[in-house]
Design an enzyme around this catalytic site. Structure first.
Site, PDB file in Angstrom:
ATOM      1  N   GLU A  92     -20.111  32.179 -43.890  1.00 51.15           N
ATOM      2  CA  GLU A  92     -21.064  31.396 -43.094  1.00 51.15           C
ATOM      3  C   GLU A  92     -22.350  32.158 -42.772  1.00 51.15           C
ATOM      4  O   GLU A  92     -23.450  31.605 -42.863  1.00 51.15           O
ATOM      5  CB  GLU A  92     -20.423  30.930 -41.780  1.00 51.15           C
ATOM      6  CG  GLU A  92     -19.489  29.733 -41.917  1.00 51.15           C
ATOM      7  CD  GLU A  92     -18.088  30.119 -42.352  1.00 51.15           C
ATOM      8  OE1 GLU A  92     -17.793  31.329 -42.435  1.00 51.15           O
ATOM      9  OE2 GLU A  92     -17.283  29.207 -42.611  1.00 51.15           O
ATOM     10  N   HIS A 104     -10.510  26.098 -33.031  1.00 49.58           N
ATOM     11  CA  HIS A 104     -11.099  25.034 -33.846  1.00 49.58           C
ATOM     12  C   HIS A 104     -11.550  23.845 -33.005  1.00 49.58           C
ATOM     13  O   HIS A 104     -11.757  22.760 -33.544  1.00 49.58           O
ATOM     14  CB  HIS A 104     -10.100  24.536 -34.898  1.00 49.58           C
ATOM     15  CG  HIS A 104      -9.921  25.473 -36.047  1.00 49.58           C
ATOM     16  ND1 HIS A 104      -9.375  26.721 -35.919  1.00 49.58           N
ATOM     17  CD2 HIS A 104     -10.234  25.351 -37.361  1.00 49.58           C
ATOM     18  CE1 HIS A 104      -9.321  27.320 -37.095  1.00 49.58           C
ATOM     19  NE2 HIS A 104      -9.848  26.516 -37.990  1.00 49.58           N
TER      20      HIS A 104
END
Lengths: 448, 357
Positions: free
Chosen positions: A182, A251
């Site tokens: 990322e 998450h």
């Protein structure tokens, strides 16, 4: 002609120092780079180098002198005739007193309303997932600079199938699978935008964008300002945000307040399919960096979507989802569905709630919130996210600062519980906001 | 190198093949170590290096006077790197990006010293209108993309610029500079991976000046040969003497020919040295005065170029003339930077966003 040597500032905060030791004496010949003196700052002893060449003339401040102010002439060097004398004014003369007058802030232009949908436009049902995909596809057809990159966006058709079919239509040059990296690909996306392209960078979820937040904030958001408007970074960072279902704390987080804190970013968090499509198209066309927050639990929901050739909506404009006169419920993203559900329940009990979908979190449409507050005099914010330093906190502050006279009751926040999101089904349910909690808060502000 | 992708099925490639591919550029460089510059060309390099040196000395002086604030990282000692490499690039076509020690790279790309110095003093006429400062300067016209204050961030950003060159098929190459300190950032290797995977047109340049702020290379790096750090990504490395402008230029041509052929990135390590502290507020107690003095006296790139020019028979008068011109150019830049007005207060609110919403 002599050059005045002044007590140098040797750190960003130094105002005075001790002239610890002279390493040259009057009459010495010095050249650029020679150490002239040692100066003690509050942090360290630093060497003071000659910049020009010449003979040391008079030493004006003896070694061992403490508290020598920055800018004081400490010695004179006789020039060789070619040296330009230093005409620099000293620090104290340069720094003007802070202005007594208040700086006038620019007045924001009135925000554009959504374009009217022409009468007779066919409305079709679309999932949010399809609406997002169509927005990207339309913009890619329109502008060759637009490309999509991210993990599993191409071959796999998107981890949540948002990019389904794009590879087939646009090919691997414009639909690019990245490795799981990322920080790296957010930087590549930002760099490609600086180079003139229009990247759409998908994060599989915004939880993973924390690895990349440096590029979103330091590289993308600040560049236009730091370059004096010269270097733009028209990138869109998009992906699902907020709690999903039973995936645990790492998450499940709403990053809306994080990004909405940052000047230089546009932050969008739509709820329904029409806004998802219209605002994503606007985001891709924007010359500014945009963080576009979606929600996994809403991807599969179907909404009415006008069938228009070019459905683009204004960034920065909230939407009144339901009109009401008794109380205002402000929300965004998945919270809007819960607010509408709560409004239906409240209507059955005789309370008419106005529901506002912020849609854009930065710039925030204060005017629509305050206009509604002026009408209803009561306000609740519903936010699927933590309470502290939240969008809800911000809206509460806005109501206090600019809407105090209209308030008939304190503004209340309905947020997730202030804990990392638990895994167990019952605990997760207890932690996340729902319509019932919004109903309770609304009744409290309505004194019912 | 055309077989870069042939091994992606996981079969083992013969060691000899990998070694020769990764070292081939070094061998090409060794075979032709120094650029055969004409007198005029070498004079131009000398002039550019001297401009950087004098500009930075003056910046240090203005910092001492309190006219430049905050952090100010000088390029003194490293001039041959930016001048040698960028002389092989085309401003406006090839892009350049670097970290916060950026003044030299801008001057080497032909950006006006006046607007750079005015940015250092935080004036409206500065290249970033006074809102960027020493570490944040850009010139999109020159394709100079900064000027980045976060150590290592310029490496993936540079890969993004290279991505745009490839996407637009404009023939441009990105040169991304970073230091031996930044070379330990994780994002550098994320960028290496994707740049090699996608054969992006980029030259990664490690300016190894021996110290990451105060930490000597050997105290911070398990692998101190930075040119070898691309090996894991099959990026060929080059080990270059960064104190000789003609060696730098010759190496740049080898690297650029490889990248322009479409073969993907190159990693160059340039051995150089900064004479001054890491920033203006660094007392530099982590190294000896003798070490600095040795570099200045025996390895200075500007003195070396000057000696070579004299040896070639360039007149002393010509050299003096150049020196004089540069002094006046820098003095002019400093005067401009000192006497230009500060930004108007409403400038506080401009350029936050491009559009109004």
């Amino acid at each position: 002609m002599g050059i005045e040597l002044r007590m140098p500032a040797l750190s960003p905060t130094m105002e005075e120092g001790t002239l610890a030791k002279w390493l040259v004496k009057e009459g010495d010949e010095v050249k650029s780079g020679d150490i002239l003196a040692e100066i003690e700052t509050d942090k360290a002893t630093m060497e003071f180098e000659a910049v020009d060449e010449g003979i040391v003339g008079k030493i004006l401040v003896a070694e061992g002198t403490e508290g020598v102010k920055v800018g004081t002439v400490i010695a004179v060097i006789g020039g060789d005739g070619e040296v330009t004398p230093s005409s620099a004014p000293v620090l104290t003369e340069v720094q003007a007193a802070p202005p007594a007058i208040a700086i006038e802030r620019p007045v924001a232009a009135p925000r554009a309303a959504d374009p009217a949908v022409p009468a007779g436009t066919n409305m079709k049902m679309s999932t949010v997932r399809e609406a997002l995909r169509d927005a990207m596809a339309e913009e890619m057809r329109r502008d060759g600079r637009v490309f999509v990159m991210g993990e599993e966006v191409a071959d796999y058709q998107g981890a949540y199938k948002v990019t389904q079919g794009l590879l087939e239509e646009f090919g691997p040059k414009r639909v690019i699978d990245t490795p799981i990296t990322e920080y790296g690909f957010a930087g590549i996306g930002a760099g490609a935008a600086m180079g003139g392209l229009r990247p759409v960078v998908e994060f599989m979820t915004f939880n993973f964008a924390m690895q990349a937040i440096d590029h979103i904030i330091n590289s993308a958001a600040k560049t236009n300002y730091m370059s004096g408007g010269q270097m733009r970074c028209p990138v869109v960072f998009r992906g699902p945000n907020g709690a999903a279902s039973r995936v645990g704390a790492q998450h499940s987080q709403n990053y809306g307040p994080w990004y909405a804190n940052v000047p230089g970013l546009v932050v969008i968090a739509p709820y329904d399919a029409s806004d998802a499509k219209g605002l994503l198209k606007a985001a891709i066309r924007s010359d500014d960096p945009v963080v576009f927050l979606e929600n996994e639990l809403v991807y599969g929901r179907s909404f009415e979507l006008p069938e228009l050739d070019d459905h683009v909506l204004p960034i920065g404009k909230a939407r009144i989802m339901r009109e009401g006169s008794d109380v205002t419920i402000v929300s965004y993203s998945i919270g809007v569905g819960l607010a509408l559900e709560a409004a239906d329940a409240l209507a059955a009990e005789g309370i008419e709630a106005e529901v506002i979908d912020l849609r854009t979190l930065r710039p925030l449409d204060k005017e629509t919130i305050l206009a509604s507050l002026a009408k209803t005099n009561r306000l609740v914010v519903a936010e699927e996210g933590w309470p502290q330093c939240s969008i809800a906190s911000e809206i509460t502050a806005i109501c206090m600062e600019d809407g105090f006279d209209h308030l008939d009751a304190p503004v209340l926040r309905v947020c997730n519980e202030d804990v990392p999101l638990p895994y167990a089904a019952n605990l997760e349910k207890a932690a996340v906001i729902d319509a019932a909690r919004i109903v309770v808060a609304v009744k409290r502000v309505c004194h019912r | 190198m055309q077989n870069r992708r042939s091994n992606r099925d996981g079969r083992q490639r013969p060691q000899s093949e990998i070694k020769s591919a990764l070292r081939s550029l070094q061998e090409t460089h060794a075979a032709n170590l120094r650029h055969k510059a004409s007198d005029e060309e070498l004079l131009k390099f000398y002039e550019q290096m001297l401009l950087i040196r004098r500009f930075e000395e003056r910046a240090g002086q203005l910092y001492g006077l309190g006219l430049i604030g905050g952090f100010c990282h000088l390029y003194i000692g490293q001039e041959a790197v930016a001048v040698g490499l960028q002389s092989a690039l085309t401003p406006g076509k090839d892009s350049v990006i670097t970290g916060y020690r950026d003044h030299g790279h801008m001057l080497a790309y032909g950006i006006d010293p006046k607007v750079i110095m005015a940015e250092l003093t935080g004036r409206a006429a500065g290249i970033s209108r006074g809102k960027g400062g020493s570490m944040h300067m850009f010139s999109v016209d020159h394709k100079f993309y900064g000027g980045h204050g976060i150590v290592g961030a310029q490496v993936p950003l540079g890969a993004g610029l290279a991505f745009s060159h490839k996407y637009n098929e404009d023939g441009g190459v990105c040169m991304a500079y970073f230091g031996d300190g930044a070379a330990n950032q994780g994002q550098v290797y994320e960028a290496f991976n994707m740049a090699a995977l996608w054969s992006l047109p980029i030259v990664f340049v490690v300016e190894n000046n021996g110290y990451a702020m105060g930490t000597a290379v050997k105290r911070g790096s398990a692998e101190t040969d930075f040119y070898r750090r691309g090996t894991a990504f099959r990026i060929p490395g080059m080990n270059v003497n960064g104190m000789d402008v003609l060696e730098v230029r010759a190496a740049a041509e080898v690297a650029l020919a490889h990248v322009r052929s479409g073969a993907g990135p190159v990693l160059m390590e340039l051995h150089t040295y900064r004479y001054r502290g890491h920033s203006m507020s660094d007392p530099a107690k982590y190294r000896s005065r003798e070490e600095v003095q040795d570099m200045r006296e025996n390895h200075d790139p500007i003195e070396a170029a000057k000696a070579e020019l004299v040896k070639r028979g360039v007149s002393e008068e010509r050299m003096k003339d150049i020196d004089k011109q540069i002094r006046s150019k820098v003095a002019e830049a400093a005067d401009f930077a000192e006497n230009s007005p500060e930004p108007e207060l409403p400038e506080l609110y401009t350029d936050v966003l491009v559009e109004t919403y």
